[in-house]
Design a protein around this motif. Structure first.
Motif, PDB file in Angstrom:
ATOM      1  N   LEU A 142       0.698  -1.131  -0.193  1.00 46.26           N
ATOM      2  CA  LEU A 142      -0.097  -0.186   0.001  1.00 46.26           C
ATOM      3  C   LEU A 142       0.859   1.334  -0.004  1.00 46.26           C
ATOM      4  N   GLU A 143       1.836   1.234   0.680  1.00 41.91           N
ATOM      5  CA  GLU A 143       3.103   2.405   0.788  1.00 41.91           C
ATOM      6  C   GLU A 143       3.537   2.830  -0.651  1.00 41.91           C
ATOM      7  N   ARG A 144       3.745   1.746  -1.610  1.00 40.30           N
ATOM      8  CA  ARG A 144       4.052   1.792  -2.568  1.00 40.30           C
ATOM      9  C   ARG A 144       3.219   2.006  -3.836  1.00 40.30           C
ATOM     10  N   THR A 145       2.042   1.873  -3.483  1.00 40.14           N
ATOM     11  CA  THR A 145       1.004   1.440  -4.582  1.00 40.14           C
ATOM     12  C   THR A 145       0.998   2.443  -5.836  1.00 40.14           C
ATOM     13  N   ALA A 146       0.769   1.997  -6.753  1.00 44.73           N
ATOM     14  CA  ALA A 146       0.561   3.068  -7.931  1.00 44.73           C
ATOM     15  C   ALA A 146      -0.795   3.318  -8.549  1.00 44.73           C
ATOM     16  N   ASP A 147      -1.952   2.524  -7.769  1.00 41.60           N
ATOM     17  CA  ASP A 147      -3.264   2.521  -7.932  1.00 41.60           C
ATOM     18  C   ASP A 147      -3.754   3.702  -7.949  1.00 41.60           C
ATOM     19  N   PRO A 148      -4.215   4.286  -8.985  1.00 42.76           N
ATOM     20  CA  PRO A 148      -4.533   5.894  -9.046  1.00 42.76           C
ATOM     21  C   PRO A 148      -6.021   6.074  -8.028  1.00 42.76           C
ATOM     22  N   HIS A 149      -6.632   5.020  -7.860  1.00 43.45           N
ATOM     23  CA  HIS A 149      -7.770   5.112  -6.680  1.00 43.45           C
ATOM     24  C   HIS A 149      -7.372   5.412  -5.378  1.00 43.45           C
ATOM     25  N   VAL A 150      -6.103   4.791  -5.251  1.00 39.83           N
ATOM     26  CA  VAL A 150      -5.785   4.854  -3.920  1.00 39.83           C
ATOM     27  C   VAL A 150      -4.834   6.271  -3.724  1.00 39.83           C
ATOM     28  N   ARG A 151      -3.983   6.490  -4.856  1.00 43.50           N
ATOM     29  CA  ARG A 151      -3.195   7.702  -4.740  1.00 43.50           C
ATOM     30  C   ARG A 151      -3.971   8.942  -4.877  1.00 43.50           C
ATOM     31  N   ASP A 152      -4.982   8.853  -5.486  1.00 38.15           N
ATOM     32  CA  ASP A 152      -5.821  10.223  -5.891  1.00 38.15           C
ATOM     33  C   ASP A 152      -7.121  10.308  -4.520  1.00 38.15           C
ATOM     34  N   GLY A 153      -7.665   8.997  -4.483  1.00 37.98           N
ATOM     35  CA  GLY A 153      -8.973   9.017  -3.704  1.00 37.98           C
ATOM     36  C   GLY A 153      -8.757   8.698  -2.276  1.00 37.98           C
ATOM     37  N   LEU A 154      -7.685   8.152  -1.881  1.00 36.52           N
ATOM     38  CA  LEU A 154      -7.263   7.901  -0.526  1.00 36.52           C
ATOM     39  C   LEU A 154      -5.932   7.911  -0.213  1.00 36.52           C
ATOM     40  N   PRO A 155      -5.194   9.173  -0.375  1.00 35.48           N
ATOM     41  CA  PRO A 155      -3.528   8.988  -0.210  1.00 35.48           C
ATOM     42  C   PRO A 155      -3.277   8.862   1.149  1.00 35.48           C
ATOM     43  N   VAL A 156      -4.376   9.075   2.037  1.00 38.99           N
ATOM     44  CA  VAL A 156      -4.087   8.634   3.658  1.00 38.99           C
ATOM     45  C   VAL A 156      -3.668   7.242   3.621  1.00 38.99           C
ATOM     46  N   LEU A 157      -3.998   6.186   2.777  1.00 41.97           N
ATOM     47  CA  LEU A 157      -3.519   5.061   2.824  1.00 41.97           C
ATOM     48  C   LEU A 157      -2.024   4.730   2.668  1.00 41.97           C
ATOM     49  N   PRO A 158      -1.466   5.179   1.623  1.00 46.89           N
ATOM     50  CA  PRO A 158      -0.092   4.974   1.730  1.00 46.89           C
ATOM     51  C   PRO A 158       0.788   5.950   2.548  1.00 46.89           C
ATOM     52  N   GLU A 159       0.143   7.170   3.158  1.00 46.20           N
ATOM     53  CA  GLU A 159       0.654   7.808   4.105  1.00 46.20           C
ATOM     54  C   GLU A 159       0.740   7.121   5.561  1.00 46.20           C
ATOM     55  N   THR A 160      -0.320   6.345   5.777  1.00 47.56           N
ATOM     56  CA  THR A 160      -0.544   5.732   7.195  1.00 47.56           C
ATOM     57  C   THR A 160       0.126   4.483   6.816  1.00 47.56           C
ATOM     58  N   ALA A 161       0.476   3.770   5.879  1.00 42.18           N
ATOM     59  CA  ALA A 161       1.276   2.654   5.897  1.00 42.18           C
ATOM     60  C   ALA A 161       2.671   2.850   6.242  1.00 42.18           C
ATOM     61  N   ARG A 162       3.282   4.099   5.904  1.00 34.59           N
ATOM     62  CA  ARG A 162       4.682   4.278   6.200  1.00 34.59           C
ATOM     63  C   ARG A 162       4.871   4.719   7.629  1.00 34.59           C
ATOM     64  N   LEU A 163       3.902   4.908   8.376  1.00 32.59           N
ATOM     65  CA  LEU A 163       3.978   5.020   9.691  1.00 32.59           C
ATOM     66  C   LEU A 163       3.994   3.552  10.430  1.00 32.59           C
ATOM     67  N   ILE A 164       3.765   2.516   9.912  1.00 31.05           N
ATOM     68  CA  ILE A 164       3.719   1.219  10.641  1.00 31.05           C
ATOM     69  C   ILE A 164       5.109   0.421  10.541  1.00 31.05           C
ATOM     70  N   GLY A 165       5.613   0.185  11.671  1.00 31.31           N
ATOM     71  CA  GLY A 165       6.717  -0.711  11.856  1.00 31.31           C
ATOM     72  C   GLY A 165       8.061  -0.108  11.122  1.00 31.31           C
ATOM     73  N   HIS A 166       8.895  -1.001  10.977  1.00 35.59           N
ATOM     74  CA  HIS A 166      10.126  -0.792  10.140  1.00 35.59           C
ATOM     75  C   HIS A 166       9.804  -1.477   8.719  1.00 35.59           C
ATOM     76  N   LEU A 167      10.768  -1.193   7.794  1.00 36.71           N
ATOM     77  CA  LEU A 167      10.339  -1.824   6.354  1.00 36.71           C
ATOM     78  C   LEU A 167      10.361  -3.445   6.468  1.00 36.71           C
ATOM     79  N   PRO A 168      11.327  -4.154   7.260  1.00 41.05           N
ATOM     80  CA  PRO A 168      11.002  -5.464   7.241  1.00 41.05           C
ATOM     81  C   PRO A 168       9.540  -6.060   7.755  1.00 41.05           C
ATOM     82  N   VAL A 169       8.876  -5.271   8.905  1.00 38.46           N
ATOM     83  CA  VAL A 169       7.652  -5.439   9.163  1.00 38.46           C
ATOM     84  C   VAL A 169       6.537  -5.068   8.222  1.00 38.46           C
ATOM     85  N   ARG A 170       6.971  -4.060   7.402  1.00 34.63           N
ATOM     86  CA  ARG A 170       5.682  -3.343   6.251  1.00 34.63           C
ATOM     87  C   ARG A 170       5.862  -4.504   5.328  1.00 34.63           C
ATOM     88  N   VAL A 171       7.162  -5.107   5.130  1.00 33.45           N
ATOM     89  CA  VAL A 171       7.014  -5.839   3.833  1.00 33.45           C
ATOM     90  C   VAL A 171       6.345  -7.307   4.158  1.00 33.45           C
TER      91      VAL A 171
END
Lengths: 297, 772
Positions: A81-110
């Protein structure tokens, strides 16, 4: 740091997973990314007799549109979700990738998944907060077939949900775009679960007044909560700093914060006020920018 | 001869970076069994019974033992006795006997064929415990007489280093400033938890032990006594270690259980501590409550200091005895001119994990207490905090300065050059005035930014250590020394010291540390002593090799030994480069009858032992600039700097690394790390989710400056220890910066400055503002 013995299954379909979960009953656990479950297993804080590993169920992975809603498969990782290119997410719900970035560290997010986090139902977890903030619907496959549980009814307490034995969470649907929604959180260290997280969405009308708003807080009570009084106070108002501050105060005042060794109740209330203020300001900035774009010649 | 003073790359890094490290967990012996320790789940209880039947009956379980199986075995002794204090009733047995004193106290040990089974079996050991009232506060509990130690007080003893007529000074002093301050419970928590492997070879009748660190020779002696076998039957081998910081490598209950069970079963036994175990079983540290008073005259001159402290030592006295209390008390007066000082520390047992020495023991605490009180005093007296320190620091005209005290049996002689000059020089280098100006401007803009500084007096180089250096017929040089490799780069430093003597490349020297079969005695690695004491022993041993080599070479070259100079791993006649023999050739010749007949040990072997008559007293200064987030109470360090007088740096890069690493650990203790307990004595930080290590994102750039202005007079290398100066002043500097940022009229009260506490400080300040 070694788990007790358990049976391990890796079904090929969701139906098969549900069948296994039904057979084992309440003593089975679903294994997805394992970022919460495996530490609990190794510390012997949970002792399931069986693990049903759903990692192979490709159908539960990824995002897509469904009747105007954005559907996020339960096995979608935070990193996806953090890296998604899906325009529905990027434009409609940018809060999703922003929030994903707050979770854990990279190995946890992967490795960690959206569905795993929702089903684990930590009161401070980001996806639980967003599900409540944005009135998400959670899709569940159970022994009786498919059903949908609104987020407001899904979380029933700290690490407790409306899922019954045999149920498998298959996805979460965000019913509409929320381009101005924002999240702010605080914990003593980045990468750990926050002490308190706040989410807000402000939508400005053409007159510049607040036409719609939502506020939700996580980490304060035993599940994420909406702040009705603060939302009411904002509605129809002119979005000035004093009004936002007033709403943040109301949001904090309404709460019945839990206390534990990580933070006393009063501090959680302080954080709720600070973070509500910050997330309202962030959402307002987005809303103002959109309004200006819309009215630009 | 240019190996000393050069930042050569670490010899250890090649193997560590290639994954070729020799950590205990990589030791796997054929037929190895796994140990799991069963630990008390309650803080204080009478043991009514332990039922091991179900555990022993589990297939794959080989042995289960309790205290009954260790009957007659002595308790774990202290390494350093403290005159006037009898620790005997407070020493820890290898398995709890009669009572448990803290959550985590070992009560039984299970041996199984694999680690999973060992944990399954440990779960099946049934404990019948009768809970007793718990004591969790050293100050409030100092007068208790717990029934688990019949006839004994919770107060183990009081350490008192005092001089001058303190009460008289305070009775007439124009100004007295007092503060009550607490330092939280935290510890050195190495990345690699503890672990040990022991194997008994019945044919050779010898025990091999892998994984000992810090003090292997002491641990070997204790093991021999407790097991009733000879020291020479125990071979302790060097290993790599992922940090020690003073807490890893002490003799703990597990250090007895592992070899005991290897001997009892005749099979290799392995124990690897897990993180949760580590956080409740390995030594905690730091927790002290202080009352301090400072007396000043009208010209801001310090007349005296009165201090009293309560040290929470936990459930038992561990191997360090009273070292933390002694170092708190003895160095309380710091680097200041002071006619009278009283500093008492009460050592009190509670029902928490026992404490030990952790990097800068005592000094992290007393520097915080004294330096924070100095800032409070500066405000109260209306003088600038930097100026108040300048007025009172010992200067070049007064050094060396004798404090009328004896520390660890030796006179306390501050052997530095000029504490005031150091402070002035380092402020200039770091631009501390600019930091203060930046903070002032930021505050004008409404931000909560502050600066703080602290001056510290350190100590280093305690006791003795030994080394043996030998050169073989191939010319290969091997150094064996009694210190331990705990990740600090000691291997490289010892190689540099030997390379300097033999004029060879550092990487050509092989260093072996703490191998009890190669070197019969050593002291270990603690107290910033390894380079001072062990390094000097290496130098002395190398000199002995060269003295012998000169005699042999003189015979070979037909010249006077005094005419020979060392060059490039050989000896040659001064001014005649062609007239030369290599060390290998000399070694080969040294076995010939004329040289053996002298009665010396054949071969090019030299032995050295160095005893530091007294500690050396390095010094330094810490500086912090911090910003507080008014909405969350979070403290963000914007700048940090440390200056340190090292005497002479053998490897400057490693000294800087010690200072930076030490500072990071100090920041942990100042801002994040804490072991809280609930009211029943349950530990609440048992994972790294709750015990917060500082992360890279929590840290500013840490600037370090090492000064070589004052070579230590007490040792031939002139070196002062480097291990702890980075940690010692952090609590003080950070607390002072936060106090400045918040413009507190009082003190910060306690460390660590967790955000909720900072929030409370801000609110109390607002309240003060409202009422005055």
């Amino acid at each position: 740091m070694k788990p007790p013995p358990f049976a391990y299954h890796r079904p090929d379909t969701a139906e098969e997973a549900v069948q296994l979960l039904t057979e084992y009953g309440p003593d089975a656990r679903v294994l997805a990314g394992g970022q919460s479950l495996l530490p609990l297993l190794n510390r012997r804080l949970v002792r399931p007799i069986a693990l049903v590993d759903v990692a192979r169920l490709a159908a539960l992975r990824g995002t897509g549109r469904q009747d105007g809603a954005l559907r996020v498969g339960a096995l979608t990782t935070h990193a996806a979700l953090e890296r998604t290119a899906d325009p529905h997410v990027r434009d409609g719900l940018p809060v999703l990738p922003e929030t994903a970035r707050l979770i854990g560290h990279l190995p946890v997010r992967v490795r960690g998944t959206v569905g795993g986090s929702l089903a684990h139902a930590d009161p401070a977890a980001e996806w639980c907060l967003l599900a409540v903030l944005l009135d998400a619907d959670l899709d569940v496959l159970g022994p009786e077939g498919q059903r949908t549980i609104p987020a407001a009814e899904f979380f029933t307490g700290a690490h407790r949900t409306a899922l019954a034995p045999g149920d498998l969470l298959t996805g979460v649907r965000f019913p509409r775009p929320a381009a101005t929604a924002a999240v702010a959180e605080y914990g003593p260290q980045r990468g750990s679960l926050p002490l308190v997280a706040a989410g807000a969405e402000i939508v400005l009308g053409p007159d510049g007044r607040i036409a719609a708003t939502r506020i939700a807080l996580g980490g304060v009570e035993d599940r994420p909560v909406r702040s009705g009084t603060a939302e009411q106070a904002l509605l129809g108002g002119v979005p000035e700093p004093r009004l936002l501050d007033h709403a943040a105060r109301l949001a904090a005042k309404d709460l019945d914060p839990r206390a534990d060794h990580r933070a006393p109740a009063g501090y959680r209330r302080d954080l709720a006020r600070t973070l509500t203020g910050r997330t309202l300001a962030a959402s307002l900035a987005r809303s103002t920018a959109r309004l200006q774009e819309a009215t630009a010649p | 001869m240019n190996a000393i003073g050069v930042s050569v790359p670490r010899l250890e890094d090649d193997r560590l970076l290639r994954g070729q490290g020799r950590f205990h967990d990589e030791i796997v012996r054929p037929g190895q069994l796994w140990l799991r320790v069963v630990r008390s789940p309650v803080a204080h209880a009478r043991i009514r019974g332990i039922d091991v039947e179900a555990a022993a009956a589990l297939p794959g379980v080989v042995d289960v033992i309790t205290a009954a199986d260790l009957a007659g075995m002595p308790r774990i002794p202290v390494r350093q006795p403290s005159p006037g204090i009898d620790f005997t009733p407070y020493l820890q047995p290898a398995l709890a006997t009669g009572f448990v004193q803290y959550v985590g106290d070992p009560v039984a040990a299970v041996l199984a064929e694999d680690p999973y089974l060992a944990e399954d079996a440990a779960d099946l050991v049934a404990l019948d415990l009768e809970e007793l009232p718990v004591s969790l506060d050293a100050r409030a509990g100092a007068t208790l007489r717990p029934e688990s130690r019949p006839g004994e007080s919770a107060l183990v003893g009081t350490v008192d280093f005092s001089y001058g007529d303190v009460d008289e000074v305070f009775a007439t002093a124009p100004h007295v400033v007092a503060a009550d301050l607490k330092v939280g419970r935290h510890s050195g928590t190495p990345l690699e938890p503890r672990g040990l492997v022991a194997e008994w070879n019945a044919r050779a009748r010898r025990m091999t032990v892998w994984g000992a660190t810090k003090v292997p020779y002491f641990n070997r002696r204790v093991t021999a006594r407790m097991l009733g076998i000879a020291e020479h039957q125990i071979h302790m081998l060097e290993s790599d270690a992922g940090g020690s910081f003073g807490i890893r490598g002490e003799f703990y209950p597990e250090d007895l259980l592992v070899p005991f069970l290897a001997l009892r079963t005749g099979r290799p036994v392995k124990w690897t501590e897990d993180r949760t175990e580590h956080l409740i079983a390995a030594n905690h540290a730091r927790e002290q409550e202080h009352r301090i008073e400072l007396a000043f005259d009208e010209r801001y001159r310090l007349l005296g200091l009165r201090g009293e402290a309560w040290l929470d030592t936990g459930g038992y006295i561990r191997t360090h005895g009273a070292v933390v209390a002694a170092l708190t008390s003895a160095l309380m007066s710091g680097p200041y001119r002071m006619a009278a000082c009283r500093s008492r520390v009460h050592i009190v047992t509670t029902n928490k994990t026992p404490v030990g020495t952790y990097r800068a023991p005592g000094r992290f605490q007393h520097n915080f207490v004294r330096e924070h009180a100095m800032d409070l005093a500066a405000d109260r007296l209306g003088v600038d905090p930097v100026e108040l320190r300048r007025i009172n620091l010992l200067d070049g005209g007064e050094l060396p300065h004798r404090r009328p005290l004896h520390v660890f049996g030796a006179p306390m002689l501050l052997d530095g050059k000029d504490h005031l000059e150091h402070f002035d020089k380092s402020r200039e280098i770091f631009g501390y005035d600019t930091w203060r100006e930046e903070a002032r401007r930021a505050r004008e803009q409404g931000r909560l930014v502050g600066t703080g500084c602290a001056v510290i007096l350190e100590k280093a180089g305690l006791g003795h250590d030994s080394a043996v250096v030998d050169v073989g017929v191939t010319g290969a040089i091997r150094v064996a020394m009694g210190g331990a490799n705990v990740g600090q780069g000691v291997e490289t430093v010892m190689a540099q010291i030997a390379a300097e003597e033999f004029d060879v490349r550092t990487e050509s020297v092989t260093v072996v540390l703490s191998d009890t079969d190669i070197l019969a005695d050593g002291s270990g690695t603690f107290a910033s002593r390894t380079t001072v004491v062990g390094g000097t022993a290496v130098k002395l041993a190398a000199e002995q090799v060269l003295a012998k080599a000169r005699r042999v070479a003189a015979g070979l070259l037909g010249t006077d030994p005094d005419r020979l100079v060392v060059r490039d791993g050989g000896l040659e006649a001064d001014g005649e480069p062609g007239r030369r023999v290599t060390l290998g050739e000399i070694a080969a010749a040294s076995f010939a009858p004329p040289y053996v007949r002298t009665g010396e040990e054949p071969g090019l072997i030299g032995r050295g032992t160095y005893l530091a008559d007294a500690m050396t007293y390095p010094y330094g200064a810490h500086y912090a600039q911090a910003e507080v987030d008014p909405g969350t109470g979070a403290v963000k360090l914007l700048r940090y700097a440390v200056s340190y007088e090292i005497g002479r740096a053998v490897n400057p890069a490693l000294v800087h690394a010690q200072l930076v690493g030490g500072t990071v650990q100090g920041i942990g203790g100042a801002l994040f790390e804490e072991f809280p307990y609930d009211e029943r004595g349950m530990p609440l930080a048992t994972t790294l989710g709750d015990y917060l290590w500082p992360r890279a994102s929590d840290l500013p750039e840490i600037r370090t400056e090492i000064f070589e202005d004052s070579p230590a007079p007490g040792n031939p290398l002139g070196v002062r220890g480097a291990g702890e100066g980075g940690t010692a002043g952090v609590g003080a500097a950070v607390a002072n910066a936060v106090r400045d940022a918040l413009r507190l009229t009082g003190t910060v009260g306690a460390l660590p400055l967790l955000p909720d506490r900072v929030m409370t400080l801000m609110k109390s300040q607002d309240d003060d503002g409202a009422t005055t």
